[in-house]
Motif scaffolding. Structure first.
Motif, mmCIF file in Angstrom:
data_model
loop_
_atom_site.group_PDB
_atom_site.id
_atom_site.type_symbol
_atom_site.label_atom_id
_atom_site.label_comp_id
_atom_site.label_asym_id
_atom_site.label_seq_id
_atom_site.Cartn_x
_atom_site.Cartn_y
_atom_site.Cartn_z
ATOM 1 N N TYR A 107 1.812 2.504 -13.239
ATOM 2 C CA TYR A 107 2.918 1.898 -13.481
ATOM 3 C C TYR A 107 3.810 2.484 -14.274
ATOM 4 N N LEU A 108 4.991 3.376 -13.781
ATOM 5 C CA LEU A 108 5.961 4.517 -14.689
ATOM 6 C C LEU A 108 7.110 3.827 -14.922
ATOM 7 N N THR A 109 7.762 4.141 -15.791
ATOM 8 C CA THR A 109 9.297 3.706 -15.962
ATOM 9 C C THR A 109 9.862 5.084 -16.876
ATOM 10 N N SER A 110 11.369 4.684 -16.693
ATOM 11 C CA SER A 110 12.034 5.761 -17.400
ATOM 12 C C SER A 110 13.523 5.363 -17.396
ATOM 13 N N PRO A 111 14.088 5.596 -18.736
ATOM 14 C CA PRO A 111 15.541 5.088 -18.868
ATOM 15 C C PRO A 111 16.665 5.525 -17.629
ATOM 16 N N GLY A 112 17.717 4.828 -17.555
ATOM 17 C CA GLY A 112 18.762 5.166 -16.570
ATOM 18 C C GLY A 112 18.098 4.638 -15.200
ATOM 19 N N LEU A 113 18.912 4.967 -14.306
ATOM 20 C CA LEU A 113 18.746 4.433 -12.860
ATOM 21 C C LEU A 113 18.207 5.517 -11.696
ATOM 22 N N GLU A 114 18.138 6.717 -12.381
ATOM 23 C CA GLU A 114 17.830 7.720 -11.560
ATOM 24 C C GLU A 114 16.288 7.812 -10.945
ATOM 25 N N GLY A 115 15.250 7.139 -11.568
ATOM 26 C CA GLY A 115 14.085 7.031 -11.344
ATOM 27 C C GLY A 115 13.400 8.404 -11.784
ATOM 28 N N CYS A 116 12.179 8.402 -11.241
ATOM 29 C CA CYS A 116 11.102 9.255 -11.821
ATOM 30 C C CYS A 116 11.488 10.848 -11.131
ATOM 31 N N SER A 117 11.956 11.562 -12.290
ATOM 32 C CA SER A 117 12.245 12.976 -11.914
ATOM 33 C C SER A 117 11.300 13.781 -11.112
ATOM 34 N N LYS A 118 9.958 13.612 -11.484
ATOM 35 C CA LYS A 118 8.768 14.335 -10.951
ATOM 36 C C LYS A 118 7.916 13.344 -10.170
ATOM 37 N N MET A 119 8.473 12.995 -8.920
ATOM 38 C CA MET A 119 7.788 11.924 -8.290
ATOM 39 C C MET A 119 6.827 12.476 -7.325
ATOM 40 N N VAL A 120 6.862 13.778 -6.942
ATOM 41 C CA VAL A 120 5.786 14.453 -6.361
ATOM 42 C C VAL A 120 4.707 14.651 -6.861
ATOM 43 N N VAL A 121 4.941 14.997 -8.443
ATOM 44 C CA VAL A 121 3.631 15.347 -9.242
ATOM 45 C C VAL A 121 2.989 13.895 -9.575
ATOM 46 N N ALA A 122 3.800 13.069 -9.800
ATOM 47 C CA ALA A 122 3.371 11.398 -10.115
ATOM 48 C C ALA A 122 2.426 11.167 -8.737
ATOM 49 N N LEU A 123 2.834 11.455 -7.601
ATOM 50 C CA LEU A 123 2.055 10.912 -6.330
ATOM 51 C C LEU A 123 0.739 11.883 -6.266
ATOM 52 N N ALA A 124 0.743 13.251 -6.547
ATOM 53 C CA ALA A 124 -0.153 14.044 -6.655
ATOM 54 C C ALA A 124 -1.545 13.574 -7.530
ATOM 55 N N ALA A 125 -0.912 13.343 -8.770
ATOM 56 C CA ALA A 125 -1.703 12.804 -9.928
ATOM 57 C C ALA A 125 -2.413 11.519 -9.596
ATOM 58 N N SER A 164 14.745 2.207 -14.748
ATOM 59 C CA SER A 164 13.916 2.377 -13.354
ATOM 60 C C SER A 164 12.662 2.472 -13.461
ATOM 61 N N ALA A 165 11.752 1.943 -12.511
ATOM 62 C CA ALA A 165 10.235 1.787 -12.483
ATOM 63 C C ALA A 165 9.644 2.274 -11.130
ATOM 64 N N VAL A 166 8.711 2.570 -10.940
ATOM 65 C CA VAL A 166 7.812 2.900 -9.889
ATOM 66 C C VAL A 166 6.435 2.308 -10.121
ATOM 67 N N CYS A 167 5.700 1.790 -9.119
ATOM 68 C CA CYS A 167 4.279 1.358 -8.972
ATOM 69 C C CYS A 167 3.653 2.218 -7.954
ATOM 70 N N ILE A 168 2.821 2.962 -8.303
ATOM 71 C CA ILE A 168 2.211 3.755 -7.333
ATOM 72 C C ILE A 168 0.592 3.320 -6.921
ATOM 73 N N PRO A 169 0.504 2.649 -5.733
ATOM 74 C CA PRO A 169 -1.039 2.270 -5.720
ATOM 75 C C PRO A 169 -2.065 3.266 -5.841
ATOM 76 N N LEU A 170 -3.266 2.927 -6.378
ATOM 77 C CA LEU A 170 -4.387 3.635 -6.405
ATOM 78 C C LEU A 170 -5.190 3.268 -5.217
ATOM 79 N N CYS A 230 0.747 -1.452 0.206
ATOM 80 C CA CYS A 230 0.176 -0.074 -0.025
ATOM 81 C C CYS A 230 0.579 1.222 -0.034
ATOM 82 N N LYS A 231 1.899 1.030 -0.579
ATOM 83 C CA LYS A 231 2.919 2.443 -0.751
ATOM 84 C C LYS A 231 3.823 2.258 -2.062
ATOM 85 N N PRO A 232 4.152 3.390 -2.573
ATOM 86 C CA PRO A 232 5.187 3.246 -3.918
ATOM 87 C C PRO A 232 6.184 2.229 -3.634
#
Length: 424
Positions: free
Chosen positions: A211-229, A194-200, A167-169
């Motif tokens: 489910y979000l993915t991005s090239p490289g290992l840095e992860g999502c650059s706008k995680m705060v926006v992704a969580l808010a959305a 890198s990937a992140v799964c955010i529960p709805l 129940c968390k990213p």
């Protein structure tokens, strides 16, 4: 600018001191002529000028450092303003996204809006939405934007996603694939990802995940926006589900789950108009369970309810998706079958009579006696082109089937025919 002014002031001040010293040397040489006194005066003047030069260099260094600091501050201010503009733009998009979700009328529209808006909010990520399928514990990926570096399963269970379990990213990368969700498929060529799964989740209810993915290992650059959305999408999905449940309460029979009389009145006229416009037939079957009052008297109303539930399930599972099964009340049911010919409707009636007789209904550990039903069949346009006329024709046909011995189908305007489990 302030540092330059101070630097100019220091130069002017030290220049004044230098001219003063030169004047003192000249005056000393005139008062005390002679090589020794003149040499002493010149040496004193040179020492003083050297000191003044050092002070000038220090003043220049301070002015230059001040100017460099000012430039750094200006650049930092520009970066802050740019970041504020990005935040303001994201907040504007998030607000617009929320307003569009509020106006959505169904799940498909909400997901389509999300696809469009999330591609703008998270341009550096590829994404997919996994809405859970009600009652199945499964989620089917939908509404992709961008191109995933690593693929993901088309269908996955809630247990396949760590975000749904915790129940968390859930963050993961190709560097440590053993920590990733089971539905993620990392690139075969070893490309960093890198990937992140955010529960709805909303109101303690799990609705799926993002489910979000991005090239490289840095992860999502706008995680705060992704969580808010994701939070906005979760709330919208919860509201749509609640709205659907409330609508079901108003148009569904609470015992059998079939549509009720109110929905029948709304849909029959609509389906008849649609079939008439396309010059296609429409069949209506009206059902009445045989000897149901006696069944209730002998076995009780709870057993009678079990029979109604079993027969309702049979109606709901035996026909096409476009057919509409309704409970009129008591032991009466009706089935609307758009675009169905009379010969096909008769065959379906025979199948349903046989299936009803074969029902095995167990209530409180006791197997109940077999049941039968009578069917009245009416066709549009032969037996009526208005809902009331077609319903009346089906009702008259049902009365004929009941009066002719029950467990049979009667077609409006025809003699009732007996139909048993073997079709004889």
């Amino acid at each position: 600018m302030t540092g330059a002014i101070e630097h100019q002031s220091s130069i002017a001040r030290f220049a004044g001191w230098g001219l003063g010293l030169i004047a003192v040397v000249v005056a000393t040489a005139m008062i005390h002529p002679g090589p020794i006194c003149t040499a002493i005066a010149v040496l004193a003047a040179l020492a003083s000028l050297a000191g003044i030069y050092r002070q000038l260099r220090l003043a220049w260094a301070r002015a230059r450092a001040s100017e460099e600091n000012s430039q750094v501050l200006r650049e930092q201010a520009q970066l802050v303003r740019a970041e504020q503009q990005k935040i303001s733009a994201d907040l504007g998009l998030l607000g617009n996204y929320g307003n569009l979700l509020l106006g959505s009328t169904d799940l498909a529209e909400a997901l389509q809006i999300s696809q469009q808006m999330l591609s703008q909010l998270l341009p550096d990520c590829a994404g997919s939405i996994y809405p859970l399928i009600d009652g199945e514990g499964l989620a089917e990926v939908t509404h992709l934007w961008g191109t995933h570096v690593g693929e993901t399963r088309t269908q996955a269970s809630a247990q396949d996603c760590r975000a749904m379990v915790t129940c968390k990213p859930s963050l993961s990368s190709s560097e440590r694939p053993e920590e990733a969700c089971a539905h993620i498929q990392f690139p075969a060529d070893g490309a960093p990802m890198s990937a992140v799964c955010i529960p709805l989740n909303a109101q303690t209810e799990s609705l799926g995940w993002l489910y979000l993915t991005s090239p490289g290992l840095e992860g999502c650059s706008k995680m705060v926006v992704a969580l808010a959305a994701a939070k906005q999408l979760s709330q919208a999905l919860a509201n749509l589900k609640l709205r659907g449940n409330l609508r079901d309460l108003s148009v569904r029979d609470p015992l059998t789950g079939l549509f009720n009389r109110r929905y029948l009145q709304e849909s029959l006229g609509r389906e008849m108009t649609r079939s008439k416009r396309r010059n296609l037939p429409l069949a209506v079957m009206m059902f009445d369970l045989d000897h149901f009052k006696a069944f209730n008297d002998n076995f009780g109303h709870a057993a009678g309810d079990a029979v109604l539930v079993a027969f309702g399930r049979l109606l709901g599972n035996s026909f096409r998706n476009e057919d509409i099964a309704c409970r009129l009340g008591g032991e009466e049911f009706i089935l609307i079958m758009p675009e169905m010919e009379l010969t096909v409707a008769k065959r379906r009636a025979q199948e349903l009579l046989a299936a009803t007789a074969d029902l095995n209904i167990v209530h409180e550990g006791q197997t109940l006696p077999p049941i039968t039903t009578s069917i009245g069949l009416a066709m549009m346009p032969e037996h009526g082109e208005k809902p009331d006329a077609l319903m009346a024709a089906a009702d008259q046909a049902l009365y004929l089937a009941k009066s002719s011995g029950r467990n049979r189908c009667s077609v409006a305007g025809e003699i009732a025919e007996s139909v048993t489990a073997n079709g004889s």
